[in-house]
Write a protein that holds these residues in place. Structure first.
Motif, PDB file in Angstrom:
ATOM      1  N   ARG A  76       3.471 154.954  33.998  1.00  0.00           N
ATOM      2  CA  ARG A  76       4.654 154.937  34.869  1.00  0.00           C
ATOM      3  C   ARG A  76       5.856 154.857  33.945  1.00  0.00           C
ATOM      4  O   ARG A  76       5.974 153.930  33.149  1.00  0.00           O
ATOM      5  CB  ARG A  76       4.616 153.740  35.808  1.00  0.00           C
ATOM      6  N   LYS A  77       6.721 155.846  34.018  1.00  0.00           N
ATOM      7  CA  LYS A  77       7.922 155.864  33.193  1.00  0.00           C
ATOM      8  C   LYS A  77       8.805 154.672  33.550  1.00  0.00           C
ATOM      9  O   LYS A  77       8.923 154.297  34.717  1.00  0.00           O
ATOM     10  CB  LYS A  77       8.724 157.145  33.406  1.00  0.00           C
ATOM     11  N   LEU A  78       9.400 154.092  32.514  1.00  0.00           N
ATOM     12  CA  LEU A  78      10.383 153.040  32.718  1.00  0.00           C
ATOM     13  C   LEU A  78      11.769 153.686  32.772  1.00  0.00           C
ATOM     14  O   LEU A  78      12.022 154.657  32.056  1.00  0.00           O
ATOM     15  CB  LEU A  78      10.348 152.049  31.556  1.00  0.00           C
ATOM     16  N   PRO A  79      12.657 153.139  33.585  1.00  0.00           N
ATOM     17  CA  PRO A  79      14.027 153.638  33.530  1.00  0.00           C
ATOM     18  C   PRO A  79      14.561 153.470  32.097  1.00  0.00           C
ATOM     19  O   PRO A  79      14.208 152.511  31.401  1.00  0.00           O
ATOM     20  CB  PRO A  79      14.789 152.732  34.503  1.00  0.00           C
ATOM     21  N   GLU A  80      15.396 154.390  31.677  1.00  0.00           N
ATOM     22  CA  GLU A  80      15.924 154.354  30.311  1.00  0.00           C
ATOM     23  C   GLU A  80      16.619 153.025  30.010  1.00  0.00           C
ATOM     24  O   GLU A  80      16.481 152.476  28.918  1.00  0.00           O
ATOM     25  CB  GLU A  80      16.893 155.518  30.110  1.00  0.00           C
ATOM     26  N   GLU A  81      17.330 152.479  30.999  1.00  0.00           N
ATOM     27  CA  GLU A  81      18.029 151.206  30.802  1.00  0.00           C
ATOM     28  C   GLU A  81      17.041 150.081  30.529  1.00  0.00           C
ATOM     29  O   GLU A  81      17.303 149.196  29.717  1.00  0.00           O
ATOM     30  CB  GLU A  81      18.875 150.838  32.031  1.00  0.00           C
ATOM     31  N   THR A  82      15.907 150.082  31.218  1.00  0.00           N
ATOM     32  CA  THR A  82      14.884 149.061  31.013  1.00  0.00           C
ATOM     33  C   THR A  82      14.277 149.192  29.631  1.00  0.00           C
ATOM     34  O   THR A  82      14.129 148.207  28.901  1.00  0.00           O
ATOM     35  CB  THR A  82      13.785 149.169  32.094  1.00  0.00           C
ATOM     36  N   ASN A  83      13.933 150.402  29.253  1.00  0.00           N
ATOM     37  CA  ASN A  83      13.338 150.640  27.940  1.00  0.00           C
ATOM     38  C   ASN A  83      14.302 150.229  26.829  1.00  0.00           C
ATOM     39  O   ASN A  83      13.907 149.564  25.855  1.00  0.00           O
ATOM     40  CB  ASN A  83      12.938 152.100  27.815  1.00  0.00           C
ATOM     41  N   ASP A  84      15.575 150.592  26.978  1.00  0.00           N
ATOM     42  CA  ASP A  84      16.583 150.221  25.980  1.00  0.00           C
ATOM     43  C   ASP A  84      16.752 148.706  25.913  1.00  0.00           C
ATOM     44  O   ASP A  84      16.895 148.132  24.825  1.00  0.00           O
ATOM     45  CB  ASP A  84      17.924 150.875  26.291  1.00  0.00           C
ATOM     46  N   PHE A  85      16.737 148.041  27.066  1.00  0.00           N
ATOM     47  CA  PHE A  85      16.866 146.591  27.110  1.00  0.00           C
ATOM     48  C   PHE A  85      15.718 145.928  26.354  1.00  0.00           C
ATOM     49  O   PHE A  85      15.940 145.030  25.538  1.00  0.00           O
ATOM     50  CB  PHE A  85      16.903 146.107  28.569  1.00  0.00           C
ATOM     51  N   ILE A  86      14.499 146.367  26.603  1.00  0.00           N
ATOM     52  CA  ILE A  86      13.335 145.810  25.908  1.00  0.00           C
ATOM     53  C   ILE A  86      13.479 146.017  24.405  1.00  0.00           C
ATOM     54  O   ILE A  86      13.284 145.076  23.619  1.00  0.00           O
ATOM     55  CB  ILE A  86      12.026 146.447  26.425  1.00  0.00           C
ATOM     56  N   ASN A  87      13.816 147.227  23.993  1.00  0.00           N
ATOM     57  CA  ASN A  87      13.992 147.506  22.567  1.00  0.00           C
ATOM     58  C   ASN A  87      15.097 146.664  21.953  1.00  0.00           C
ATOM     59  O   ASN A  87      14.950 146.146  20.836  1.00  0.00           O
ATOM     60  CB  ASN A  87      14.262 148.993  22.332  1.00  0.00           C
ATOM     61  N   ASP A  88      16.213 146.516  22.653  1.00  0.00           N
ATOM     62  CA  ASP A  88      17.322 145.719  22.131  1.00  0.00           C
ATOM     63  C   ASP A  88      16.916 144.266  21.926  1.00  0.00           C
ATOM     64  O   ASP A  88      17.223 143.663  20.889  1.00  0.00           O
ATOM     65  CB  ASP A  88      18.537 145.794  23.058  1.00  0.00           C
ATOM     66  N   VAL A  89      16.233 143.688  22.912  1.00  0.00           N
ATOM     67  CA  VAL A  89      15.817 142.285  22.811  1.00  0.00           C
ATOM     68  C   VAL A  89      14.804 142.108  21.680  1.00  0.00           C
ATOM     69  O   VAL A  89      14.923 141.192  20.862  1.00  0.00           O
ATOM     70  CB  VAL A  89      15.247 141.779  24.157  1.00  0.00           C
ATOM     71  N   ILE A  90      13.830 142.990  21.604  1.00  0.00           N
ATOM     72  CA  ILE A  90      12.831 142.876  20.533  1.00  0.00           C
ATOM     73  C   ILE A  90      13.476 143.085  19.184  1.00  0.00           C
ATOM     74  O   ILE A  90      13.213 142.335  18.228  1.00  0.00           O
ATOM     75  CB  ILE A  90      11.670 143.854  20.774  1.00  0.00           C
ATOM     76  N   SER A  91      14.333 144.066  19.076  1.00  0.00           N
ATOM     77  CA  SER A  91      15.006 144.349  17.809  1.00  0.00           C
ATOM     78  C   SER A  91      15.851 143.163  17.350  1.00  0.00           C
ATOM     79  O   SER A  91      15.862 142.821  16.175  1.00  0.00           O
ATOM     80  CB  SER A  91      15.882 145.594  17.957  1.00  0.00           C
ATOM     81  N   GLU A  92      16.541 142.516  18.285  1.00  0.00           N
ATOM     82  CA  GLU A  92      17.435 141.425  17.928  1.00  0.00           C
ATOM     83  C   GLU A  92      16.706 140.100  17.711  1.00  0.00           C
ATOM     84  O   GLU A  92      17.033 139.357  16.784  1.00  0.00           O
ATOM     85  CB  GLU A  92      18.482 141.234  19.025  1.00  0.00           C
ATOM     86  N   TYR A  93      15.720 139.777  18.544  1.00  0.00           N
ATOM     87  CA  TYR A  93      15.122 138.436  18.514  1.00  0.00           C
ATOM     88  C   TYR A  93      13.707 138.370  17.947  1.00  0.00           C
ATOM     89  O   TYR A  93      13.253 137.291  17.579  1.00  0.00           O
ATOM     90  CB  TYR A  93      15.115 137.835  19.921  1.00  0.00           C
TER      91      TYR A  93
END
Length: 105
Positions: free
Chosen positions: A86-103
């Motif tokens: 199931r594709k994730l909305p781009e905003e959701t995918n970006d949010f996950i990547n941003d949080v993982i990348s930062e924390y």
């Protein structure tokens, strides 16, 4: 078929939870989810060590459910069922990547 319903329910439940964190910009909630609910978080990097995505194992066995942020999707497979996603909305995918990348990364 009950197994097929369970399979789809687990896939959709994972996607909905992640979309909820993104919609409310709940970084702490996502971090708690990664710490307490995810079985494994695999960080993906390029040949120069830069973060390019993550694979998050959410369930293992029956069914196996994971999030692949490079693909931008929640994926699932289970005993005889083909892998589905199931594709994730781009905003959701970006949010996950941003949080993982930062924390996490």
């Amino acid at each position: 078929m009950e197994a097929e319903k369970t399979f789809e329910r687990n896939l959709n439940q994972t996607a909905s939870e992640l979309e909820g964190f993104a919609q409310s910009c709940d970084q702490g909630g996502l971090l708690d989810y990664l710490k307490n609910d995810a079985l494994e978080v695999e960080i993906k990097t390029d040949s120069e060590g830069r973060f390019i995505g993550a694979e998050i194992l959410v369930m293992n066995g029956g069914p196996t459910v994971w999030v692949d942020t490079q693909e931008g999707a929640v994926m699932a497979s289970w005993n005889g069922f083909p892998t589905t996603s199931r594709k994730l909305p781009e905003e959701t995918n970006d949010f996950i990547n941003d949080v993982i990348s930062e924390y996490v990364f």
